[in-house]
Design a protein around this motif. Structure first.
Motif, PDB file in Angstrom:
ATOM      1  N   LEU A 114      -2.724 -13.065  -5.875  1.00  0.00           N
ATOM      2  CA  LEU A 114      -2.586 -13.194  -4.441  1.00  0.00           C
ATOM      3  C   LEU A 114      -3.989 -13.176  -3.834  1.00  0.00           C
ATOM      4  N   ARG A 115      -4.221 -14.113  -2.908  1.00  0.00           N
ATOM      5  CA  ARG A 115      -5.544 -14.254  -2.332  1.00  0.00           C
ATOM      6  C   ARG A 115      -5.572 -13.870  -0.852  1.00  0.00           C
ATOM      7  N   CYS A 116      -6.699 -13.323  -0.457  1.00  0.00           N
ATOM      8  CA  CYS A 116      -6.850 -12.906   0.939  1.00  0.00           C
ATOM      9  C   CYS A 116      -8.253 -13.222   1.412  1.00  0.00           C
ATOM     10  N   SER A 117      -8.348 -13.987   2.479  1.00  0.00           N
ATOM     11  CA  SER A 117      -9.637 -14.254   3.109  1.00  0.00           C
ATOM     12  C   SER A 117      -9.689 -13.468   4.413  1.00  0.00           C
ATOM     13  N   PRO A 118     -10.598 -12.512   4.538  1.00  0.00           N
ATOM     14  CA  PRO A 118     -10.657 -11.694   5.753  1.00  0.00           C
ATOM     15  C   PRO A 118     -11.156 -12.501   6.937  1.00  0.00           C
ATOM     16  N   MET A 119     -11.007 -11.912   8.098  1.00  0.00           N
ATOM     17  CA  MET A 119     -11.551 -12.528   9.302  1.00  0.00           C
ATOM     18  C   MET A 119     -13.060 -12.640   9.181  1.00  0.00           C
ATOM     19  N   LYS A 120     -13.626 -13.613   9.843  1.00  0.00           N
ATOM     20  CA  LYS A 120     -15.066 -13.817   9.799  1.00  0.00           C
ATOM     21  C   LYS A 120     -15.777 -12.567  10.308  1.00  0.00           C
ATOM     22  N   GLY A 121     -16.753 -12.128   9.543  1.00  0.00           N
ATOM     23  CA  GLY A 121     -17.506 -10.949   9.956  1.00  0.00           C
ATOM     24  C   GLY A 121     -16.929  -9.630   9.467  1.00  0.00           C
ATOM     25  N   HIS A 122     -15.745  -9.680   8.878  1.00  0.00           N
ATOM     26  CA  HIS A 122     -15.126  -8.462   8.370  1.00  0.00           C
ATOM     27  C   HIS A 122     -15.484  -8.268   6.901  1.00  0.00           C
ATOM     28  N   SER A 123     -15.915  -7.058   6.565  1.00  0.00           N
ATOM     29  CA  SER A 123     -16.307  -6.802   5.185  1.00  0.00           C
ATOM     30  C   SER A 123     -15.416  -5.765   4.510  1.00  0.00           C
ATOM     31  N   HIS A 124     -14.367  -5.336   5.223  1.00  0.00           N
ATOM     32  CA  HIS A 124     -13.443  -4.347   4.668  1.00  0.00           C
ATOM     33  C   HIS A 124     -12.071  -5.011   4.513  1.00  0.00           C
ATOM     34  N   VAL A 125     -11.497  -4.860   3.344  1.00  0.00           N
ATOM     35  CA  VAL A 125     -10.194  -5.472   3.054  1.00  0.00           C
ATOM     36  C   VAL A 125      -9.242  -4.414   2.534  1.00  0.00           C
ATOM     37  N   TYR A 126      -7.990  -4.519   2.960  1.00  0.00           N
ATOM     38  CA  TYR A 126      -6.948  -3.571   2.570  1.00  0.00           C
ATOM     39  C   TYR A 126      -5.731  -4.352   2.100  1.00  0.00           C
ATOM     40  N   TRP A 127      -5.075  -3.827   1.077  1.00  0.00           N
ATOM     41  CA  TRP A 127      -3.827  -4.433   0.601  1.00  0.00           C
ATOM     42  C   TRP A 127      -2.687  -3.432   0.783  1.00  0.00           C
ATOM     43  N   TYR A 128      -1.548  -3.963   1.249  1.00  0.00           N
ATOM     44  CA  TYR A 128      -0.338  -3.164   1.434  1.00  0.00           C
ATOM     45  C   TYR A 128       0.837  -3.908   0.800  1.00  0.00           C
ATOM     46  N   ARG A 129       1.827  -3.138   0.421  1.00  0.00           N
ATOM     47  CA  ARG A 129       3.051  -3.733  -0.124  1.00  0.00           C
ATOM     48  C   ARG A 129       4.229  -3.276   0.724  1.00  0.00           C
ATOM     49  N   GLN A 130       5.139  -4.198   0.997  1.00  0.00           N
ATOM     50  CA  GLN A 130       6.328  -3.869   1.776  1.00  0.00           C
ATOM     51  C   GLN A 130       7.568  -4.301   1.008  1.00  0.00           C
ATOM     52  N   LEU A 131       8.339  -3.302   0.592  1.00  0.00           N
ATOM     53  CA  LEU A 131       9.611  -3.591  -0.056  1.00  0.00           C
ATOM     54  C   LEU A 131      10.652  -3.885   1.013  1.00  0.00           C
ATOM     55  N   PRO A 132      11.720  -4.583   0.666  1.00  0.00           N
ATOM     56  CA  PRO A 132      12.750  -4.920   1.658  1.00  0.00           C
ATOM     57  C   PRO A 132      13.246  -3.693   2.402  1.00  0.00           C
ATOM     58  N   GLU A 133      13.337  -3.806   3.717  1.00  0.00           N
ATOM     59  CA  GLU A 133      13.864  -2.742   4.581  1.00  0.00           C
ATOM     60  C   GLU A 133      13.014  -1.475   4.578  1.00  0.00           C
ATOM     61  N   GLU A 134      11.768  -1.572   4.162  1.00  0.00           N
ATOM     62  CA  GLU A 134      10.897  -0.405   4.167  1.00  0.00           C
ATOM     63  C   GLU A 134       9.609  -0.687   4.936  1.00  0.00           C
ATOM     64  N   GLY A 135       8.871   0.358   5.227  1.00  0.00           N
ATOM     65  CA  GLY A 135       7.565   0.204   5.856  1.00  0.00           C
ATOM     66  C   GLY A 135       6.516  -0.188   4.835  1.00  0.00           C
ATOM     67  N   LEU A 136       5.342  -0.515   5.335  1.00  0.00           N
ATOM     68  CA  LEU A 136       4.256  -0.909   4.449  1.00  0.00           C
ATOM     69  C   LEU A 136       3.677   0.303   3.730  1.00  0.00           C
ATOM     70  N   LYS A 137       3.318   0.104   2.471  1.00  0.00           N
ATOM     71  CA  LYS A 137       2.694   1.158   1.687  1.00  0.00           C
ATOM     72  C   LYS A 137       1.288   0.720   1.300  1.00  0.00           C
ATOM     73  N   PHE A 138       0.339   1.577   1.573  1.00  0.00           N
ATOM     74  CA  PHE A 138      -1.051   1.311   1.242  1.00  0.00           C
ATOM     75  C   PHE A 138      -1.233   1.189  -0.263  1.00  0.00           C
ATOM     76  N   MET A 139      -2.039   0.210  -0.660  1.00  0.00           N
ATOM     77  CA  MET A 139      -2.330   0.055  -2.084  1.00  0.00           C
ATOM     78  C   MET A 139      -3.808   0.325  -2.379  1.00  0.00           C
ATOM     79  N   VAL A 140      -4.688  -0.449  -1.719  1.00  0.00           N
ATOM     80  CA  VAL A 140      -6.100  -0.363  -2.073  1.00  0.00           C
ATOM     81  C   VAL A 140      -6.958  -0.796  -0.899  1.00  0.00           C
ATOM     82  N   TYR A 141      -8.172  -0.212  -0.865  1.00  0.00           N
ATOM     83  CA  TYR A 141      -9.146  -0.502   0.185  1.00  0.00           C
ATOM     84  C   TYR A 141     -10.441  -0.909  -0.510  1.00  0.00           C
ATOM     85  N   LEU A 142     -10.948  -2.093  -0.140  1.00  0.00           N
ATOM     86  CA  LEU A 142     -12.152  -2.608  -0.793  1.00  0.00           C
ATOM     87  C   LEU A 142     -13.198  -3.038   0.231  1.00  0.00           C
ATOM     88  N   GLN A 143     -14.429  -2.896  -0.178  1.00  0.00           N
ATOM     89  CA  GLN A 143     -15.537  -3.552   0.496  1.00  0.00           C
ATOM     90  C   GLN A 143     -16.120  -4.544  -0.501  1.00  0.00           C
TER      91      GLN A 143
END
Lengths: 111, 113
Positions: free
Chosen positions: B21-50
């Motif tokens: 899975l690929r993610c291109s951050p907004m221009k000028g943003h150097s911090h990226v976060y990934w979350y996972r959302q299972l059906p009918e649930e809230g988002l769960k934090f996975m990882v934070y990268l610079q």
């Protein structure tokens, strides 16, 4: 991290004001209160953030009492397009990166 | 200014295959976060990268999952040997340096058959 509790769902009619209250009894001194909105099949969108008293922007108002153990998101004059899930988050200032989402409140606006 | 971009938007994999899975951050943003959302649930934090660094991976499963944010190019969330339980929506978010507001992408919906 402080746990948050909010209603599972709320129904409203167009043009009404919707108030969603979130409890966060264990909030710490350096925690902020943040609200996000999520539409189906989209990522969450930041709505508003506050520390105490009242914060207002073009989308919503956030009321935080002095003890900060709860907060209320107020959506004025909702429209059908405000139907979404609203998440209340408590964000520590030393842990900005890790947002903890609960189940949120499903708001349904009908004509 | 384009928002956070994720691709593919939908991904179907059979059990045992790899998902990228690929993610291109907004221009000028150097911090990226990934979350996972299972059906009918809230988002769960996975990882934070610079750039080139993993800052917090406390939400990542210990096996089969990895993430990177290279100096050049998008951030990649890689899931090896996918299982049915990996079926979920995976959201990427980005932020400016020392800013708390995270901007989310549209998500990648992974279906494992």
């Amino acid at each position: 991290l402080a746990k948050t509790t909010q209603p599972i769902s709320m129904d409203s009619y167009e043009g009404q004001e919707v108030n969603i209250t979130c409890s966060h009894n264990n909030i710490a001194t350096n925690d902020y209160i943040t609200w996000y909105q999520q539409f189906p099949s989209q990522g969450p969108r930041f709505i508003i953030q506050g520390y105490k008293t009242k914060v207002t922007n073009e989308v919503a108002s956030l009321f935080i009492p002095a003890d900060r153990k709860s907060s209320t998101l107020s959506l004025p004059r909702v429209s059908l397009s405000d139907t979404a899930v609203y998440y209340c988050l408590v964000v520590p200032t030393d842990s900005w990166g890790k947002l903890q989402f609960g189940a949120g409140t499903q708001v349904v606006v009908t004509p | 200014n384009a928002g956070v971009m994720q691709n593919p938007r939908h991904l179907v994999r059979r059990r045992g295959q790899e998902a990228r899975l690929r993610c291109s951050p907004m221009k000028g943003h150097s911090h990226v976060y990934w979350y996972r959302q299972l059906p009918e649930e809230g988002l769960k934090f996975m990882v934070y990268l610079q750039k080139e660094n993993i800052i917090d991976e406390s939400g990542m499963p210990k096996e089969r999952f990895s993430a990177e944010f290279p100096k050049e190019g998008p951030s990649i969330l890689r899931i090896q040997q996918v299982v049915r339980g990996d079926s979920a929506a995976y959201f990427c978010a980005s932020s400016e340096i020392e800013r708390e507001e995270q901007y989310f992408g549209p998500g990648t919906r992974l279906t494992v058959t």
